[in-house]
Scaffold this active site. Structure first.
Site, mmCIF file in Angstrom:
data_model
loop_
_atom_site.group_PDB
_atom_site.id
_atom_site.type_symbol
_atom_site.label_atom_id
_atom_site.label_comp_id
_atom_site.label_asym_id
_atom_site.label_seq_id
_atom_site.Cartn_x
_atom_site.Cartn_y
_atom_site.Cartn_z
ATOM 1 N N LYS A 114 0.858 -1.181 -0.156
ATOM 2 C CA LYS A 114 -0.062 0.167 -0.083
ATOM 3 C C LYS A 114 0.844 1.045 -0.120
ATOM 4 C CE LYS A 114 -4.258 -1.686 1.691
ATOM 5 N NZ LYS A 114 -5.385 -1.413 2.841
ATOM 6 N N LYS A 198 -6.996 -9.356 -8.870
ATOM 7 C CA LYS A 198 -8.305 -9.447 -7.760
ATOM 8 C C LYS A 198 -9.257 -8.508 -8.233
ATOM 9 C CE LYS A 198 -8.230 -9.330 -3.133
ATOM 10 N NZ LYS A 198 -7.998 -9.355 -1.714
ATOM 11 N N LYS A 201 -12.048 -2.697 -5.176
ATOM 12 C CA LYS A 201 -12.818 -1.456 -5.144
ATOM 13 C C LYS A 201 -12.025 -0.351 -5.849
ATOM 14 C CE LYS A 201 -12.918 -1.708 -0.684
ATOM 15 N NZ LYS A 201 -13.396 -1.621 0.795
#
Ligand code: AMP
Ligand code: TRP
Length: 333
Positions: A114, A198, A201
């Site tokens: 991240k 994957k 969102k």
């Protein structure tokens, strides 16, 4: 043995089919076992480790809670609340942060992913995020934590923190190291545009995911345009190797129809993707449309959702404030 279940979902918007199959659907199954005590938390403190628009955050907190309820989590059976309403989570997090070691956090792969290349610019919150997660879990003596595969390392850290705290303060039974509950099947739903990525969102391609708030037409269209390959569908698992799109679409179909992959392979052996897509759209619409409609209905009455969160928070507070009090006493405060 009765299980104490705790899990959390971040209110960062765009809840999708991956969240439903990988997380929320399991929460509902766990809750429906009468032996389990379940707590489901909208982890808004975790969400702000990355800057969130305040108005959107507020909406997303309600939307996540609405998605839980619309999917079948019953606030009468389970505790549903948002983390920021219960101060013990932050208090516990500080104390546990003094137990966790830098070396442990430095190994966390999610932070590395991240934070990306420019680690210096990541928030400190993002770095200590797994400590807050440990606090969430340990304050409730959770025995089992249903999470996706990506959270396994954070749960190991939680176990390490619990054990070190118990050892250092000579209170062997105070913090209970939890067991992860990681789904074996369908734990990774992939993008409709690329079967090796994957479903997420944050993917900029809307067509890559089915949102829990999509209309029937949007669902049908997205499945119609989903990526495929040029072969007919195989009849055994061996035949899915190297065909990520076939594997993903058949996996979604299996999961939503509650049948194992072998039955799905038998059902579609030798057929075309168009046959699978037709049945897949039908099952997604059948399963998700009622949820989507219920989410919209719940969101039209904000006071109702807010009241559920406040009531859930009162129950959560009751449990966690007692635990944090014991922790403080043991530390010497
Ligand atoms: P997130 O949206 O990343 O906060 O994830 C919320 C929950 O949904 C976690 O338990 C994740 O493991 C799960 N989840 C997110 N994306 C997927 C996916 N594509 N497939 C399966 N589970 C997922
Ligand atoms: N970190 C989890 C995720 O991103 C969310 C989370 C926060 C959580 N606290 C938790 C999950 C406690 C399980 C238990 O998916």
């Amino acid at each position: 043995m009765s299980k104490k279940i705790f899990s959390g979902v971040q209110p960062t918007g765009n809840l999708h089919l991956g969240n439903y199959i990988g997380a929320i659907k399991n929460f509902v199954d766990l809750q429906n076992n009468k032996d389990n005590n379940c707590i489901f938390c909208v982890v808004d403190l975790h969400a702000i480790t990355v800057m969130q628009d305040p108005t959107e955050l507020k909406n997303n907190i309600r939307e996540t809670a609405a998605a839980f309820i619309a999917s079948g989590i019953d606030p009468k059976n389970s505790i549903i609340f948002n983390q920021s309403l219960v101060p013990a989570h932050s208090e516990g997090s500080w104390i546990l942060g003094c137990i966790a070691r830098m070396g442990w956090l430095n190994r966390m792969t999610q932070f590395k992913e991240k934070a990306g290349k420019d680690k210096e610019k990541a928030s400190v919150g993002l770095y200590i995020y797994p400590i807050l997660m440990a606090s969430d879990i340990l304050l409730y003596d959770a025995t089992h934590v249903p999470v996706g595969d990506d959270q396994k390392q954070h749960l190991e850290l939680c176990r390490d923190i619990a054990q070190k705290f118990n050892n250092e303060y000579k209170c062997p039974d105070l913090l209970r190291p939890p067991e992860p509950l990681i789904q074996k099947n369908f734990s990774r739903i992939m993008s409709l545009k690329d079967g090796t990525k994957k479903m997420s969102k944050s993917d900029i391609a809307e067509g890559s995911r089915i949102n829990l708030t999509d209309t029937e037409d949007q669902i049908i269209n997205k499945i119609k345009k989903a990526k495929t390959d040029n072969d007919i569908l195989p009849g055994n698992e061996e035949g899915l190797k190297g065909r990520p799109e076939a594997e993903n679409l058949m996996g979604i179909y299996s999961s939503l129809s509650n049948q194992n992959i072998v039955d799905t392979l038998n059902e579609f052996e030798g057929k075309n993707f168009s046959d699978l897509k037709k049945k897949l759209s039908e099952i997604i619409v059948t399963k998700l449309s009622p949820i989507s409609k219920e989410i919209q209905k719940l969101l039209s009455d904000k006071n109702y959702i807010d009241q559920i969160l406040v009531d859930g928070a009162a129950k959560a507070e009751d449990i966690s404030s007692k635990k944090v009090k014991k922790i403080k006493e043991i530390v010497g405060f």
